[in-house]
Scaffold this active site. Structure first.
Site: not given
Ligand code: NCD
Ligand code: ZN
Ligand code: ZN
Ligand code: ZN
Length: 382
Positions: A17, A19, A21, A110, A137, A190, A263, A281-282
């Site tokens: 998992h 990202h 980008r 996700d 997700h 997650h 994640d 978020f993230g």
């Molecule tokens: C993730 C993102 O920034 O793409 N953000 C997060 O807080 N985990 C999206 C996700 O995993 O749901």
């Molecule tokens: Zn997610």
């Molecule tokens: Zn994610």
């Molecule tokens: Zn779901």
């Protein structure tokens, strides 16, 4: 000749998992910087999420990621997931067959979360017919509007709206039932709450093909640990209660949760500077995951080293049917050499990721990777 005296030699870490980008958000991360970050974190294989721009929801976009990973991926194996719905809008399914042919290893929502149950059921039926997993997700949008952190003491103290545990568990319950009905392999992204764990445990008990993942931060931090209104502590799902954290640890221990993932979700400094309410978020995770898990769970004596490595190598390969979990004779080595002795503080300035958004700045940890090898070639070394 590589001298690994006094160090641990493990099969390469696998993170299902991440990202990356790219395409579209190269200011947050690129395939080049994300894979370099992965290699430094000891990861030899990573699976990447489709919430890019454009969304990875066509064979062309899947192919684009695979091509870039081949030329700019620093030797790290990159496995793309395709989006469940067109542009992640939740309105119509993407072309699963074409994306599978292009190399997608599963389908996911996700970042957004398919809200409509019929849509998710259709996705699961189609995925089942193709022998592909659905990676979900799990978030009910109506319950989380305007809430940056979990319900709890921090939200109360700062007058913030809180994200309730049910917003995750409602979807887990729904999707376990839909997985039972369709027979698909349903992998829960997650997982962070006691209630979700309960539902996954029940699903497994009656033979539903459901698996789950958890991130280091949901095993180590609770909402009570958030020190101030700092968006480096803002992620989705949010940090939950101490009770949830203990439930997550136990779920890993009893096998309800199968694997550990990061994640890894890089954002720019400007974005995170918008503050707790407005920032995205993230948090990043690739370069701190193993040292965090080793220091908090193995060095303290709660888990054996073999148990932790299983959750980050063998099990992810098993869950997703990948050939790289175990070192086998005659196979070119995917491996990671780890220094279990040297203590070092987390320094975001040193990250190879573009993202600096971590709540673990300054944490003194052991278990830092020293060398990463993919297919017999060194792809990163200290
Ligand atoms: C993730 C993102 O920034 O793409 N953000 C997060 O807080 N985990 C999206 C996700 O995993 O749901
Ligand atoms: Zn997610
Ligand atoms: Zn994610
Ligand atoms: Zn779901």
């Amino acid at each position: 000749i590589i001298d690994a005296a006094g160090k641990l030699v493990s099969s390469g870490l696998i993170d299902m998992h991440v990202h990356l980008r790219e395409p579209g958000f190269e200011y947050k991360e690129t395939i080049a910087t994300g894979t370099r970050s992965a290699a430094r974190g000891g990861f030899t294989t990573i699976a990447c999420m489709p919430n890019t721009r454009p969304i990875l929801g066509t064979p062309e976009t899947i192919q684009l990621v695979l091509d870039k990973a081949e030329t700019e991926g620093n030797g790290v194996r990159v496995l793309p997931y395709g989006s469940i719905t067109v542009n992640e809008l939740g309105r119509e399914l993407t072309d699963f067959i074409a994306m599978k042919q292009a190399g997608a290893i599963g389908f996911t929502d996700d970042g957004v979360g398919v809200q409509n149950a019929q849509m998710m059921k259709n996705a699961m039926s189609l995925a089942k017919s193709l022998d592909m997993p659905i990676i979900a997700h799990c978030e009910d949008e109506s319950l989380v509007v305007g809430a940056p952190v979990a319900e709890g003491s921090f939200a109360t103290k700062h007058g913030l709206k809180g994200i309730p545990n049910e917003s995750e568990a409602i979807h887990v319950g729904r999707d376990v039932l839909l997985a039972e009905a369709t027979g698909v392999h349903y992998h829960v992204c997650h997982v962070s709450t006691e209630q979700s764990v309960r539902l996954i445990r029940q699903g497994k008990a009656v033979g539903v093909h459901v698996t789950g993942e958890v991130c280091p931060h949901h095993l180590i931090l609770s909402e009570e640990d958030i020190p101030e209104m700092d968006a480096n502590w803002k992620m989705n799902p949010p940090l939950r209660s101490a009770k949830d954290v203990e439930a997550m640890i136990q779920a890993v221990e009893d096998g309800t949760i199968d694997i550990i993932v990061t994640d890894h979700a890089p954002h720019s400094e400007e974005e995170k500077a918008k503050g707790m309410q407005a920032a995205p978020f993230g948090i990043v995770g690739l370069e701190t995951a193993f040292p965090l898990m080793y220091t908090k769970f193995v060095a303290t004596g709660r888990w054996t080293l073999a148990f932790l490595l299983d959750k980050m190598t063998v099990k992810p390969a098993e869950v997703f049917g990948l050939p790289w979990g175990k070192l086998a004779e005659g196979q070119e080595a995917d491996l990671t050499i780890i220094d279990l002795e040297t203590e070092k503080a987390v320094q975001p300035d040193e990250f190879l990721s573009k993202g600096r958004n971590t709540p673990f700045t300054g944490w003194k940890l052991k278990g830092w990777p020293a060398m990463t090898m993919v297919g017999g070639k060194v792809v990163w070394s200290e």
